[in-house]
Design a protein around this motif. Structure first.
Motif, PDB file in Angstrom:
ATOM      1  N   LEU A  50      17.131 -63.578  37.889  1.00 24.63           N
ATOM      2  CA  LEU A  50      16.297 -64.462  38.702  1.00 24.63           C
ATOM      3  C   LEU A  50      16.378 -65.899  38.196  1.00 24.63           C
ATOM      4  N   ASN A  51      17.488 -66.246  37.589  1.00 23.39           N
ATOM      5  CA  ASN A  51      17.723 -67.609  37.133  1.00 23.39           C
ATOM      6  C   ASN A  51      18.745 -68.247  38.070  1.00 23.39           C
ATOM      7  N   GLU A  52      19.547 -69.153  37.576  1.00 18.88           N
ATOM      8  CA  GLU A  52      20.557 -69.807  38.412  1.00 18.88           C
ATOM      9  C   GLU A  52      21.632 -68.829  38.889  1.00 18.88           C
ATOM     10  N   ASN A  53      21.684 -67.618  38.332  1.00 19.56           N
ATOM     11  CA  ASN A  53      22.631 -66.586  38.758  1.00 19.56           C
ATOM     12  C   ASN A  53      22.230 -65.947  40.091  1.00 19.56           C
ATOM     13  N   PHE A  54      20.954 -66.078  40.493  1.00 22.09           N
ATOM     14  CA  PHE A  54      20.460 -65.386  41.679  1.00 22.09           C
ATOM     15  C   PHE A  54      21.184 -65.868  42.931  1.00 22.09           C
ATOM     16  N   SER A  55      21.744 -64.888  43.666  1.00 21.69           N
ATOM     17  CA  SER A  55      22.508 -65.209  44.872  1.00 21.69           C
ATOM     18  C   SER A  55      22.426 -64.044  45.847  1.00 21.69           C
ATOM     19  N   ILE A  56      21.809 -64.271  46.989  1.00 21.13           N
ATOM     20  CA  ILE A  56      21.722 -63.226  48.016  1.00 21.13           C
ATOM     21  C   ILE A  56      23.120 -62.812  48.483  1.00 21.13           C
ATOM     22  N   PRO A  57      24.039 -63.751  48.753  1.00 20.12           N
ATOM     23  CA  PRO A  57      25.380 -63.312  49.170  1.00 20.12           C
ATOM     24  C   PRO A  57      26.073 -62.419  48.132  1.00 20.12           C
ATOM     25  N   ARG A  58      25.904 -62.712  46.844  1.00 25.59           N
ATOM     26  CA  ARG A  58      26.512 -61.879  45.804  1.00 25.59           C
ATOM     27  C   ARG A  58      25.872 -60.493  45.796  1.00 25.59           C
ATOM     28  N   LEU A  59      24.550 -60.455  45.927  1.00 24.03           N
ATOM     29  CA  LEU A  59      23.856 -59.173  45.982  1.00 24.03           C
ATOM     30  C   LEU A  59      24.348 -58.369  47.185  1.00 24.03           C
ATOM     31  N   GLU A  60      24.493 -59.019  48.319  1.00 20.68           N
ATOM     32  CA  GLU A  60      24.978 -58.333  49.519  1.00 20.68           C
ATOM     33  C   GLU A  60      26.379 -57.773  49.310  1.00 20.68           C
ATOM     34  N   ARG A  61      27.232 -58.508  48.617  1.00 21.29           N
ATOM     35  CA  ARG A  61      28.587 -57.996  48.329  1.00 21.29           C
ATOM     36  C   ARG A  61      28.521 -56.727  47.484  1.00 21.29           C
TER      37      ARG A  61
END
Length: 138
Positions: A50-61
């Motif tokens: 939940l830091n700067e790594n958080f990315s919905i597109p990456r999670l979706e992948r």
């Protein structure tokens, strides 16, 4: 895989077990279609900070890749919840859970928040696999 252990050197593979779960990613290399990352696990933990790594597109992948796991289940673990307002972390976890139909937990290794809920997935006779970006806290 089963094997006969030899402490003095080369062990011997005696049986290759059938796969009941598999996580793979498509390989951009033209020589093969996919790359198997993990097999025969009961739960796949998809880790995202939940830091700067958080990315919905990456999670979706990751979730798209996890659609065909076999008999395993998927759990999303949002790490580093101590770096954000915890109400925001819980709200994000709930929204993601509803949107993608998977269990989502917000955790912090600093203060232990949320870790107790993950214990039900880690038990004798159960195997877990972790995927996520480098530095996410796997």
């Amino acid at each position: 895989m089963r094997f006969k252990y030899n402490a003095a050197g080369e062990s011997l593979v005696t049986e290759i077990l059938p796969r009941f779960s598999k996580f793979e990613r498509k390989d951009s290399n033209a020589r093969r279609k996919s790359q198997v990352l993990a097999v025969n696990f009961d739960t796949l933990f998809v880790m995202m900070g939940l830091n700067e790594n958080f990315s919905i597109p990456r999670l979706e992948r990751f979730l798209v890749l996890a659609e065909d796991l076999g008999e395993a289940s998927v759990v999303v673990v949002l790490t580093k919840a101590d770096l954000v307002d915890f109400d925001y972390a819980l709200k994000t976890a709930n929204e993601l859970s509803e949107k993608y139909g998977v269990q989502v937990f917000a955790v912090s290794s600093i203060d232990g928040t949320g870790l107790e809920e993950l214990k039900k997935f880690v038990a004798p006779g159960k195997t877990v696999a972790f995927v996520g970006s480098s530095g996410v806290g796997k």
